[in-house]
Design a protein around this motif. Sequence first.
Motif, PDB file in Angstrom:
ATOM      1  N   ILE A  48      17.937  30.648 -39.076  1.00  0.00           N
ATOM      2  CA  ILE A  48      17.174  31.114 -37.910  1.00  0.00           C
ATOM      3  C   ILE A  48      16.214  29.997 -37.529  1.00  0.00           C
ATOM      4  CG2 ILE A  48      15.754  32.950 -36.959  1.00  0.00           C
ATOM      5  CD1 ILE A  48      18.498  33.863 -38.014  1.00  0.00           C
ATOM      6  N   ALA A  83      17.725  40.660 -34.771  1.00  0.00           N
ATOM      7  CA  ALA A  83      16.698  39.935 -34.034  1.00  0.00           C
ATOM      8  C   ALA A  83      15.785  40.924 -33.326  1.00  0.00           C
ATOM      9  CB  ALA A  83      17.344  39.005 -33.017  1.00  0.00           C
ATOM     10  N   TRP A  89      16.427  35.650 -31.260  1.00  0.00           N
ATOM     11  CA  TRP A  89      16.287  34.462 -32.123  1.00  0.00           C
ATOM     12  C   TRP A  89      17.478  33.542 -31.927  1.00  0.00           C
ATOM     13  CZ3 TRP A  89      16.243  37.449 -37.426  1.00  0.00           C
ATOM     14  CH2 TRP A  89      17.522  37.850 -37.759  1.00  0.00           C
ATOM     15  N   GLU A  91      20.269  31.484 -33.853  1.00  0.00           N
ATOM     16  CA  GLU A  91      20.930  31.648 -35.146  1.00  0.00           C
ATOM     17  C   GLU A  91      22.160  30.763 -35.232  1.00  0.00           C
ATOM     18  OE1 GLU A  91      24.087  34.977 -36.573  1.00  0.00           O
ATOM     19  OE2 GLU A  91      22.102  35.755 -36.033  1.00  0.00           O
TER      20      GLU A  91
END
Length: 295
Positions: A48, A83, A89, A91
Amino acid sequence: MYHTWMRYFTPNPVHHRLGLVCLGVGLQHGALPTVGPRTLDHHVAIVISAGRGWSTTPDGRRHPVTAPALLWITPGVVHHYGADPETGWDESFVDFTGPAAATYTELGYIEPDRPVVPLADTGPARAAVGRIARAARRGNPLLEVETSAAVHELLVALRRARADTDADGDPVLQALARDAFLPLSVAEHAARHGMTPAELRTAVRRGAGCSPKDYLLGIRLGRAKELLVGTELPVSAVARRVGYDDPAYFSRLFTRRVGTAPIRFRDRQVHNVPGGWSTEIPDPNDPPLVSGWSG
């Protein structure tokens, strides 16, 4: 809204003998859908690099995830994560398996008991994922080998990027490496650091994946090999240089660990360069060249 790209692979049995094989790779960002609860039969490393979200442990407790961070998914363990719908986010993930995963776990590179790992930097890990993504082009004849090598690289990058690891390395390991050639016992090394032997064992096991004795031995034998190949010192002098006052004990230890006696190790090397070893690490962007080479 989210965006996703992924590829999945099915390596054949011979590729599994590489130790690790890549089963899939993906790059995603945005308010991604929640994953799980589910279990898998292989490992997944999820990097992440921006944003935040959450992850639950098998006991049902929810833990916040804030980038930069790593999520570990391990075989047979229930996982559930997602998320934050407001922030989303970024990833990148790699699915992998293979017999070497057990060794990486033993060495502390994969941490089943620590499913969320804060990272200091995701750049090198994302670069390794990028190499897998580039290798994933259809029809690449080197696909399985290229992606396998990148998975090994990814695990090293993630180990180095852990937020609880000093950028210059573990100070205890650095000190042990500095003092490795002194004729000290493990207890004496521990005392120099104000630690008990048990505390030193725990610190070295966590940092290097082995005992202090094995860590020191690896450094000593590595230096002994350099001296055997790069100098004409007798074996007894090599033994003293790396911390052993008893040359016979050193020879037995070297033979047991290396698989050949010190003198035979020296004889088998064809690149003797007495006085030619350099202590400087070459710059990979400007490697040393043979001056005046004309082909």
